[in-house]
Write an enzyme that holds these catalytic residues in place. Structure first.
Site, mmCIF file in Angstrom:
data_model
loop_
_atom_site.group_PDB
_atom_site.id
_atom_site.type_symbol
_atom_site.label_atom_id
_atom_site.label_comp_id
_atom_site.label_asym_id
_atom_site.label_seq_id
_atom_site.Cartn_x
_atom_site.Cartn_y
_atom_site.Cartn_z
ATOM 1 N N TYR A 43 13.602 31.546 5.801
ATOM 2 C CA TYR A 43 12.220 32.291 6.060
ATOM 3 C C TYR A 43 12.380 32.673 7.680
ATOM 4 C CZ TYR A 43 10.218 31.313 1.719
ATOM 5 O OH TYR A 43 9.994 31.021 0.476
ATOM 6 N N HIS A 100 -6.243 -7.880 11.967
ATOM 7 C CA HIS A 100 -5.376 -7.187 11.829
ATOM 8 C C HIS A 100 -4.969 -6.526 13.610
ATOM 9 C CE1 HIS A 100 -2.213 -4.469 10.505
ATOM 10 N NE2 HIS A 100 -2.856 -3.468 10.815
ATOM 11 N N LYS A 111 0.722 -0.992 0.069
ATOM 12 C CA LYS A 111 0.105 -0.087 -0.089
ATOM 13 C C LYS A 111 0.885 1.274 -0.083
ATOM 14 C CE LYS A 111 -0.377 -0.271 5.104
ATOM 15 N NZ LYS A 111 -1.020 -1.221 6.081
ATOM 16 N N ARG A 142 -11.669 -1.011 13.189
ATOM 17 C CA ARG A 142 -11.396 -0.320 11.724
ATOM 18 C C ARG A 142 -12.205 -1.246 10.825
ATOM 19 N NH1 ARG A 142 -5.293 0.542 9.268
ATOM 20 N NH2 ARG A 142 -5.562 -1.429 8.936
ATOM 21 N N CYS A 149 12.381 25.101 3.750
ATOM 22 C CA CYS A 149 11.605 25.669 2.651
ATOM 23 C C CYS A 149 10.714 24.599 2.040
ATOM 24 C CB CYS A 149 12.396 26.371 1.769
ATOM 25 S SG CYS A 149 13.538 27.571 2.562
ATOM 26 N N MET A 150 10.043 24.999 0.908
ATOM 27 C CA MET A 150 9.048 23.752 0.235
ATOM 28 C C MET A 150 10.036 23.069 -0.582
ATOM 29 S SD MET A 150 5.745 24.612 -2.299
ATOM 30 C CE MET A 150 4.732 25.772 -1.075
ATOM 31 N N ASP A 151 10.968 23.531 -1.116
ATOM 32 C CA ASP A 151 11.924 22.611 -2.076
ATOM 33 C C ASP A 151 13.354 22.659 -1.682
ATOM 34 O OD1 ASP A 151 9.507 22.562 -3.983
ATOM 35 O OD2 ASP A 151 9.831 24.547 -3.842
ATOM 36 N N ARG A 164 1.406 -11.177 6.615
ATOM 37 C CA ARG A 164 1.287 -9.992 5.636
ATOM 38 C C ARG A 164 2.428 -8.864 6.104
ATOM 39 N NH1 ARG A 164 -3.833 -10.099 7.649
ATOM 40 N NH2 ARG A 164 -3.578 -8.480 8.874
HETATM 41 C C1 LIG Z 1 -0.217 -1.962 6.733
HETATM 42 C C2 LIG Z 1 -0.748 -3.346 6.928
HETATM 43 C C3 LIG Z 1 0.066 -4.318 7.253
HETATM 44 C C4 LIG Z 1 1.477 -4.423 7.402
HETATM 45 O O1 LIG Z 1 1.915 -3.932 8.532
HETATM 46 P P1 LIG Z 1 3.423 -3.576 8.833
HETATM 47 O O2 LIG Z 1 3.568 -3.287 10.115
HETATM 48 O O3 LIG Z 1 3.795 -2.796 7.830
HETATM 49 O O4 LIG Z 1 4.212 -5.063 8.736
HETATM 50 C C5 LIG Z 1 -0.515 -5.675 7.710
HETATM 51 N N1 LIG Z 1 -2.055 -6.001 7.367
HETATM 52 C C6 LIG Z 1 -2.761 -4.927 7.269
HETATM 53 C C7 LIG Z 1 -4.191 -4.913 7.387
HETATM 54 C C8 LIG Z 1 -2.262 -3.531 6.952
HETATM 55 O O5 LIG Z 1 -3.277 -2.336 6.864
#
Ligand SMILES: *Cc1c(COP(=O)(O)O)cnc(C)c1O
Length: 397
Positions: free
Chosen positions: A273, A174, A47, A145, A320-322, A229
């Site tokens: 700035y 999760h 993600k 969530r 700064c921004m850049d 995951r």
């Molecule tokens: C982001 C996420 C992960 C990965 O988490 P890490 O701490 O980066 O390993 C696993 N499962 C779900 C549902 C997530 O949103």
């Protein structure tokens, strides 16, 4: 080393970049593989464009390293992986709007489903194209969530199970807490196992069961189930202190820039700035073409260092921004003399240089955030330069 760095034309147009070491991704993936029993599948969490590292390049590297599946946060991220030739299972971690269904079916991206309406529309869309749509069920065991609560699951499955074109590919949860095998996590695990038992008792096969993020993967074997995951560990950072002694991870992203200008300023000259920083003795000031629009938090102004020849120069004045500025003097007392900086010299904002290192964790801590957020920010605008010494895949060829 420079021979192995592949640059595309645009990468050369700005003297600030994120260097992505794909060999470190491979190393981290191997370390994770070695921790997890061989029958447990590996899902890479990609993600936010792989936490700012570039999802397509990371995905190809993980496929080579034997990863079985990927997770994304948005449909666009999933479609981008399909268009780049990724054929592994792709899980969308939440339920998208109903109008996303045709694209999900077309690209065979599995959504996380939590309403009957979505499930039935998904099944109908799959049926009309002669396919069967795989989906995942998310059990909310304590994160509050995405997903269904344990007491809602059986009724949900009873309502949609008539549909022949729907396949429950996996069931997951999760964890809200990372770190040790603490009570809240054990509580979530217990609730998840209860839910799986309820499903099996009612005759539903939960499919591939998955729960562990990086922290749980590394610290709690009882959370491995059929698949883990991992996100942050693939990018070489530790999700918490307790994992440091358990796995050897190599940071993947470093943030680099070349000195744009170096100006010798007399005592009393103000910098940036607000004129908040002042030169209190004649000093060389380095202008660095990297600012908050590149994801360097403005609240780090005057609080961070930049490496030159492995030695720390203090950043001074408002970011700064850049761009931002650093003083050619030591941020900490040192016996080594800071060598003069010339325009074009490579500076390191995050990463290693000779004997020096500034970690993503150090900078995130100083900015009052976590490495996850800082990586996403820094990976957004900067060009990425990929390094890969081993294997066949070269992202920019
Ligand atoms: C982001 C996420 C992960 C990965 O988490 P890490 O701490 O980066 O390993 C696993 N499962 C779900 C549902 C997530 O949103």
């Amino acid at each position: 080393m420079v021979d192995d760095v592949r640059l595309d034309d645009m990468t050369l147009m700005r003297d600030a970049w994120a260097q992505i070491d794909l060999d470190a991704v491979t190393h981290n993936a191997q370390q994770i593989r070695a921790l997890v029993p061989s029958h447990v599948l590996l899902m890479g969490v990609l993600k936010a464009n792989a936490y700012g590292h570039g999802a397509v390049e990371v995905a190809h590297t993980l496929v080579e390293a034997g990863y079985d599946a990927f997770a994304v946060a948005t449909l666009q991220e999933g479609v981008a992986l399909r268009k780049a030739g990724i054929t592994q299972a792709i899980l969308l971690l939440s339920q998208p709007p109903l109008h996303a269904i045709p694209l999900l079916v077309e690209h065979e991206i599995m959504p996380t489903v939590n309403t009957v309406e979505f499930a039935i529309e998904l099944g109908e869309a799959a049926l009309s194209t002669g396919k069967c749509a795989s989906y995942n069920l998310k059990i909310d065991t304590g994160m509050s969530r995405f997903g269904l609560q344990v007491h809602e699951v059986i009724e949900f499955l009873d309502t949609i199970s008539f549909h022949r074109a729907l396949k429950l590919w996996g069931t997951f949860t999760h964890f809200a807490t990372v770190g040790t095998v603490d009570w809240p996590m054990q509580d979530q695990l217990k609730r998840f196992e209860q839910c799986l038992a309820l499903m099996r008792d009612a005759g539903y096969d939960p499919g591939i069961v998955h729960a562990a993020n990086s922290a749980a993967t590394i610290l709690c074997p009882q959370t491995h189930f059929n698949m883990v995951r991992t996100g942050i560990a693939l990018y070489g950072l530790h999700p918490c202190e307790q994992t440091r002694s358990k796995i050897d991870l190599q940071p993947v992203m470093s943030i680099r820039a070349r000195a744009l200008q170096v100006k010798h300023l007399p005592t009393g000259t103000a910098v940036s700035y607000g004129r908040l920083a002042q030169v209190n003795k004649p000093t060389d000031v380095v202008v660095i073409p990297l600012g908050y629009a590149d994801g360097l938090p403005r609240r780090l102004s005057g609080k961070m260092d930049v490496l030159h020849c492995g030695l720390r120069m203090p950043q001074q004045g408002a970011i700064c921004m850049d761009a931002c500025m650093a003083f050619v003097q030591h941020s900490t007392p040192s016996t080594q003399r800071m060598p003069a900086v010339e325009p074009g010299d490579e500076l390191v904002i995050v990463g290693k240089q000779m004997d020096g290192e500034i970690t993503m964790d150090e900078l995130a801590h100083k900015a009052g955030t976590i490495s996850y957020e800082l990586m996403c920010s820094l990976g957004r605008r900067l060009n990425r330069v990929y390094i890969k010494r081993s294997g066949a895949y070269s992202p920019l060829s």
